[in-house]
Design an enzyme around this catalytic site. Structure first.
Site, short mmCIF file in Angstrom:
data_model
loop_
_atom_site.label_atom_id
_atom_site.label_comp_id
_atom_site.label_asym_id
_atom_site.label_seq_id
_atom_site.Cartn_x
_atom_site.Cartn_y
_atom_site.Cartn_z
N TYR A 105 0.71 -0.79 0.04
CA TYR A 105 0.18 -0.34 0.33
C TYR A 105 0.94 1.19 0.58
O TYR A 105 2.19 1.25 0.27
CB TYR A 105 -0.48 0.20 1.27
CG TYR A 105 -0.57 0.12 2.39
CD1 TYR A 105 -0.76 1.96 2.79
CD2 TYR A 105 -0.04 -0.98 3.28
CE1 TYR A 105 -0.09 1.75 4.28
CE2 TYR A 105 0.82 -0.28 4.54
CZ TYR A 105 0.69 1.39 4.53
OH TYR A 105 1.26 1.63 6.46
N CYS A 106 0.09 2.45 -0.33
CA CYS A 106 0.56 3.79 -0.62
C CYS A 106 0.19 4.56 -0.48
O CYS A 106 -1.21 4.32 1.34
CB CYS A 106 1.40 4.13 -1.95
SG CYS A 106 0.34 3.90 -3.07
N LYS A 107 -0.05 5.81 -0.36
CA LYS A 107 -0.76 6.60 0.16
C LYS A 107 -2.14 6.80 -1.14
O LYS A 107 -3.16 6.76 -0.41
CB LYS A 107 -0.37 8.11 -0.73
CG LYS A 107 -0.89 8.99 -0.49
CD LYS A 107 -0.53 10.59 -0.63
CE LYS A 107 -1.41 11.88 -0.43
NZ LYS A 107 -1.26 13.09 -0.58
#
Length: 149
Positions: A105-107
């Site tokens: 996951y990231c932003k």
């Protein structure tokens, strides 16, 4: 007479194939995770799954999903290609085993897709992406989800 040469630094440019190519190349499609799946993973940890935050360390320190490790894809794209000792020395935890499922996951999901592709190139065949990433997690009040540990 002494000649001096100027040395030009070498810049490496990373080329990442589209996800469809990755899926075809490895004959495997990454799993897509939703908020409820990640929430369940936090509430009931699974030792066969590793939640990987691929944002930069500053972003990870600001807020991270519980139980996640931080492997910043922009500044350390080759992290999963390091030998175990170098990995541990650099990141201060053990390198995930190739048999583990890595869930990225990231932003917003963009860097997570790049990280998933890189992980496959280093031999990780069991991968997933939380496509909503941290934006979705916070929007759905995930910051109130706690690990039993």
């Amino acid at each position: 007479m002494m000649l001096s040469r100027s040395i030009t630094p070498i810049t490496w440019r990373l080329s990442v194939r589209p996800l469809s190519t990755s899926s075809q190349l490895f004959n495997n499609v990454f799993k897509s995770y939703k908020f409820k799946d990640i929430k369940e993973l936090i509430e009931e940890p699974n030792s066969k799954k590793v939640l990987v935050d691929v944002r930069e360390p500053e972003e990870h320190m600001e807020y991270a999903i519980p139980n996640s490790i931080n492997l910043p894809v922009n500044t350390a794209p080759g992290a999963l290609g390091l030998i175990a000792e170098e990995f541990k020395s650099l990141f201060k935890y053990d390198k995930p085993d190739l048999t583990k499922e890595l869930i990225f996951y990231c932003k917003s999901g963009t860097r997570a897709k790049v990280a998933e592709e890189l992980a496959r190139s280093y031999g990780y065949q069991n991968t997933g992406i939380y496509e909503g990433s941290i934006n979705d997690w916070l929007k759905k009040n995930g910051k109130n989800v706690r690990s039993p540990n």
